[in-house]
Design a protein around this motif. Structure first.
Motif, mmCIF file in Angstrom:
data_model
loop_
_atom_site.group_PDB
_atom_site.id
_atom_site.type_symbol
_atom_site.label_atom_id
_atom_site.label_comp_id
_atom_site.label_asym_id
_atom_site.label_seq_id
_atom_site.Cartn_x
_atom_site.Cartn_y
_atom_site.Cartn_z
ATOM 1 N N ALA A 14 -9.561 8.254 -5.219
ATOM 2 C CA ALA A 14 -10.611 7.689 -6.088
ATOM 3 C C ALA A 14 -11.882 7.472 -5.306
ATOM 4 O O ALA A 14 -12.995 7.712 -5.802
ATOM 5 C CB ALA A 14 -10.105 6.365 -6.674
ATOM 6 N N GLY A 15 -11.768 7.020 -3.997
ATOM 7 C CA GLY A 15 -12.991 6.835 -3.224
ATOM 8 C C GLY A 15 -13.689 8.162 -2.981
ATOM 9 O O GLY A 15 -14.923 8.256 -3.043
ATOM 10 N N ALA A 16 -12.918 9.212 -2.673
ATOM 11 C CA ALA A 16 -13.542 10.536 -2.457
ATOM 12 C C ALA A 16 -14.224 11.027 -3.715
ATOM 13 O O ALA A 16 -15.330 11.573 -3.684
ATOM 14 C CB ALA A 16 -12.469 11.511 -1.990
ATOM 15 N N LEU A 17 -13.602 10.808 -4.849
ATOM 16 C CA LEU A 17 -14.203 11.257 -6.115
ATOM 17 C C LEU A 17 -15.477 10.499 -6.428
ATOM 18 O O LEU A 17 -16.486 11.064 -6.852
ATOM 19 C CB LEU A 17 -13.183 11.056 -7.251
ATOM 20 N N MET B 177 0.825 -1.216 0.000
ATOM 21 C CA MET B 177 0.000 0.000 0.000
ATOM 22 C C MET B 177 0.845 1.247 0.000
ATOM 23 O O MET B 177 0.408 2.327 -0.393
ATOM 24 C CB MET B 177 -0.931 0.018 1.227
ATOM 25 N N ASP B 178 2.068 1.063 0.574
ATOM 26 C CA ASP B 178 2.950 2.233 0.620
ATOM 27 C C ASP B 178 3.814 2.321 -0.626
ATOM 28 O O ASP B 178 4.778 3.107 -0.673
ATOM 29 C CB ASP B 178 3.874 2.145 1.849
ATOM 30 N N GLN B 179 3.472 1.543 -1.605
ATOM 31 C CA GLN B 179 4.265 1.551 -2.844
ATOM 32 C C GLN B 179 4.047 2.873 -3.567
ATOM 33 O O GLN B 179 2.929 3.342 -3.743
ATOM 34 C CB GLN B 179 3.826 0.381 -3.749
ATOM 35 N N VAL B 180 5.155 3.510 -4.023
ATOM 36 C CA VAL B 180 5.107 4.807 -4.731
ATOM 37 C C VAL B 180 4.809 4.535 -6.216
ATOM 38 O O VAL B 180 5.550 3.789 -6.871
ATOM 39 C CB VAL B 180 6.444 5.553 -4.565
ATOM 40 N N LEU B 181 3.734 5.111 -6.642
ATOM 41 C CA LEU B 181 3.330 4.936 -8.062
ATOM 42 C C LEU B 181 4.017 5.958 -8.962
ATOM 43 O O LEU B 181 4.491 5.621 -10.050
ATOM 44 C CB LEU B 181 1.820 5.029 -8.214
ATOM 45 N N PHE B 182 4.048 7.233 -8.568
ATOM 46 C CA PHE B 182 4.703 8.288 -9.386
ATOM 47 C C PHE B 182 5.007 9.434 -8.458
ATOM 48 O O PHE B 182 4.566 9.488 -7.322
ATOM 49 C CB PHE B 182 3.800 8.730 -10.557
ATOM 50 N N VAL B 183 5.790 10.348 -8.945
ATOM 51 C CA VAL B 183 6.216 11.513 -8.165
ATOM 52 C C VAL B 183 5.601 12.729 -8.823
ATOM 53 O O VAL B 183 5.782 12.954 -10.035
ATOM 54 C CB VAL B 183 7.759 11.622 -8.135
ATOM 55 N N LEU B 184 4.916 13.499 -8.057
ATOM 56 C CA LEU B 184 4.274 14.739 -8.532
ATOM 57 C C LEU B 184 5.076 15.892 -7.997
ATOM 58 O O LEU B 184 4.999 16.221 -6.800
ATOM 59 C CB LEU B 184 2.815 14.799 -8.052
ATOM 60 N N GLY B 185 5.893 16.462 -8.855
ATOM 61 C CA GLY B 185 6.807 17.515 -8.408
ATOM 62 C C GLY B 185 7.911 16.868 -7.576
ATOM 63 O O GLY B 185 8.681 16.041 -8.040
ATOM 64 N N THR B 186 7.918 17.213 -6.281
ATOM 65 C CA THR B 186 8.880 16.621 -5.324
ATOM 66 C C THR B 186 8.189 15.707 -4.352
ATOM 67 O O THR B 186 8.808 15.132 -3.433
ATOM 68 C CB THR B 186 9.591 17.746 -4.555
ATOM 69 N N HIS B 187 6.826 15.527 -4.523
ATOM 70 C CA HIS B 187 6.040 14.743 -3.578
ATOM 71 C C HIS B 187 5.765 13.374 -4.175
ATOM 72 O O HIS B 187 5.128 13.289 -5.243
ATOM 73 C CB HIS B 187 4.728 15.460 -3.256
ATOM 74 N N PRO B 188 6.135 12.278 -3.525
ATOM 75 C CA PRO B 188 5.835 10.940 -4.054
ATOM 76 C C PRO B 188 4.393 10.558 -3.773
ATOM 77 O O PRO B 188 3.864 10.829 -2.696
ATOM 78 C CB PRO B 188 6.809 10.036 -3.301
ATOM 79 N N VAL B 189 3.722 9.976 -4.738
ATOM 80 C CA VAL B 189 2.323 9.562 -4.608
ATOM 81 C C VAL B 189 2.299 8.058 -4.486
ATOM 82 O O VAL B 189 2.761 7.334 -5.385
ATOM 83 C CB VAL B 189 1.504 10.030 -5.818
ATOM 84 N N THR B 190 1.609 7.565 -3.338
ATOM 85 C CA THR B 190 1.546 6.123 -3.078
ATOM 86 C C THR B 190 0.246 5.560 -3.551
ATOM 87 O O THR B 190 -0.687 6.300 -3.907
ATOM 88 C CB THR B 190 1.730 5.846 -1.596
ATOM 89 N N LEU B 191 0.122 4.218 -3.526
ATOM 90 C CA LEU B 191 -1.101 3.551 -3.958
ATOM 91 C C LEU B 191 -2.235 3.846 -3.016
ATOM 92 O O LEU B 191 -3.388 4.035 -3.439
ATOM 93 C CB LEU B 191 -0.838 2.033 -4.031
ATOM 94 N N ALA B 192 -1.967 3.968 -1.717
ATOM 95 C CA ALA B 192 -3.032 4.259 -0.758
ATOM 96 C C ALA B 192 -3.624 5.636 -1.012
ATOM 97 O O ALA B 192 -4.837 5.833 -0.940
ATOM 98 C CB ALA B 192 -2.465 4.151 0.677
ATOM 99 N N GLN B 193 -2.769 6.570 -1.322
ATOM 100 C CA GLN B 193 -3.282 7.939 -1.609
ATOM 101 C C GLN B 193 -4.129 7.941 -2.864
ATOM 102 O O GLN B 193 -5.159 8.620 -2.929
ATOM 103 C CB GLN B 193 -2.094 8.894 -1.760
ATOM 104 N N VAL B 194 -3.737 7.172 -3.865
ATOM 105 C CA VAL B 194 -4.528 7.122 -5.101
ATOM 106 C C VAL B 194 -5.880 6.504 -4.821
ATOM 107 O O VAL B 194 -6.925 6.995 -5.290
ATOM 108 C CB VAL B 194 -3.773 6.336 -6.179
ATOM 109 N N LEU B 195 -5.932 5.391 -3.998
ATOM 110 C CA LEU B 195 -7.216 4.765 -3.714
ATOM 111 C C LEU B 195 -8.100 5.676 -2.896
ATOM 112 O O LEU B 195 -9.331 5.755 -3.094
ATOM 113 C CB LEU B 195 -6.973 3.436 -2.967
ATOM 114 N N ALA B 196 -7.493 6.419 -1.947
ATOM 115 C CA ALA B 196 -8.292 7.350 -1.142
ATOM 116 C C ALA B 196 -8.880 8.452 -2.012
ATOM 117 O O ALA B 196 -10.045 8.837 -1.886
ATOM 118 C CB ALA B 196 -7.410 7.931 -0.028
#
Length: 398
Positions: A22-25, A1-20
């Motif tokens: 998508a659920g909010a959207l 879940m803590d796997q980094v999918l891509f980096v946005l600027g200098t901030h790494p984006v993890t799989l958990a953040q992407v799922l969260a």
């Protein structure tokens, strides 16, 4: 879940953040769909209420329309009866009017036929006149073509100019004051010589007609052709002026000037309008270019000079005739005076005769009234025997 999918600027984006995210959207989309369904349900309810209200209004309108239809049917039936009655009356009136119209139309057609016959007769007469005019126009066209052919030939054109010159001179001047084809001492022959009173030097007139150059100048389409025609016209007229000055201006034998006759007003106007230097050149060479109207004016001036010269020659005879005329007027005055005296004597005799007539009338009235006394003869008035000679009655009284 803590796997980094891509980096946005200098901030790494993890799989958990992407799922969260998508659920909010998805939750936001679900809320939006529910609100849209709720709004659509409210609109459908409002539309259902509006349709129910319109259905009630439509039922009321249909009921009113049924009542109106029933009333209309009754009125239509009554109107049908009235229309049937009026239709019968209209049919009778139309029949009567049709008969009268047919009669009048027959009369009108008869009158129209007569008028048409008369108009056709007049039209035939006018067509005959048109035929005559057409024949005359054909003859005129032939004459114009003949004149055109004449003017296209240089010799014939020269004869035409000389003919116009001779006609103008012969119509305006006495026979002894001009001569055609006058020959000078140098052997040159002028078209016309005009002799002025008291001067043996003739005024020479030569006829020229530069038609080809003028026609080329008028019909020039381009600037180059117009320039060439202008140069040609200047050369032709200048040559004519030079020939006249050299041939017909002889010192001591001819006048100091000569006339160049152009037998066309339009050609003369063309020269004066566009070729002023040619006119000035002719003036310097003592050659005056004249048109038919100017030649007529010159002829009238010469005619006035001739008339004045003849009057000076006959001055003694005119003075003698004036003396005789004055003597005749004096005799006429004496005779009119004698006639006036005779009229005065006649008026006096008539007045005395009227006075005697009045006295005779008065005496007759007194004799009729038997009044013989109390009358004296006025002094200075003759008695009846003295008035009888005036009336031619003395013999009768004696």
């Amino acid at each position: 879940m803590d796997q980094v999918l891509f980096v946005l600027g200098t901030h790494p984006v993890t799989l958990a953040q992407v799922l969260a995210g998508a659920g909010a959207l998805g939750f936001l989309l679900l809320v939006a769909v529910l609100r849209a369904i709720s709004r659509s349900a409210r609109q459908n309810a409002a539309e259902a209420d509006e349709q129910a209200r319109r259905a009630d209004e439509l039922e009321e309108q249909l009921a009113a329309l049924s009542r109106t239809q029933a009333e209309t049917i009754g009125r239509v039936q009554s109107m049908a009866e009235v229309l049937a009655q009026r239709q019968g009356e209209l049919a009778r009136a139309v029949a009567e009017r049709l008969d009268a119209t047919t009669h009048r139309m027959g009369e009108s057609l008869a009158r129209s036929a007569e008028a048409t016959h008369e108009n056709l007769a007049k039209l035939n007469e006018r067509l005959a006149l048109v035929d005559q005019a057409r024949l005359s126009l054909g003859e005129l066209s032939g004459q114009v073509m003949s004149l055109r052919e004449t003017l296209s030939n240089k010799q014939a054109r020269g004869a035409f100019g000389e003919g116009r010159l001779q006609a103008i001179i012969a119509d305006g001047l006495p026979r002894d004051s001009f001569a055609f084809q006058h020959t000078l001492a140098n052997g040159r022959r002028a078209d016309c010589a005009i002799f002025l009173p008291g001067d043996k030097r003739p005024l020479l007139v030569d006829s020229k007609f530069p038609l080809e150059a003028v026609t080329a100048f008028r019909e020039a389409q381009t600037e180059e052709s117009r320039r060439q025609a202008q140069t040609r016209l200047k050369g032709d007229v200048g040559k004519h002026v030079k020939d006249i000055a050299e041939r017909y201006l002889v010192s001591g034998e001819t006048q100091d000037i000569a006339l160049m006759f152009v037998p066309s007003e339009s050609v003369y106007a063309e020269l004066h309008e566009h070729f002023d230097e040619v006119i000035q050149q002719a003036f310097r060479a003592r050659v005056v270019i004249v048109s038919p109207s100017l030649l007529m004016l010159a002829v009238q001036v010469v005619q006035a000079i001739c008339k004045d010269a003849r009057m000076r020659e006959q001055a003694d005879l005119i003075r003698a005739e004036c003396g005789r005329l004055v003597a005749d007027v004096v005799r006429l005055r004496d005779r009119v005076g004698n006639l006036q005296k005779h009229f005065g004597q006649v008026n006096e005799d008539v007045a005395q005769a009227l006075t005697s007539a009045d006295k005779i009338a008065k005496r007759g009235a007194r004799i009729e009234q038997l009044e013989f006394e109390g009358e004296a003869i006025p002094a200075g008035e003759p008695d009846l025997p003295d008035t009888l000679p005036l009336l031619g009655l003395r013999g009768a009284a004696e």
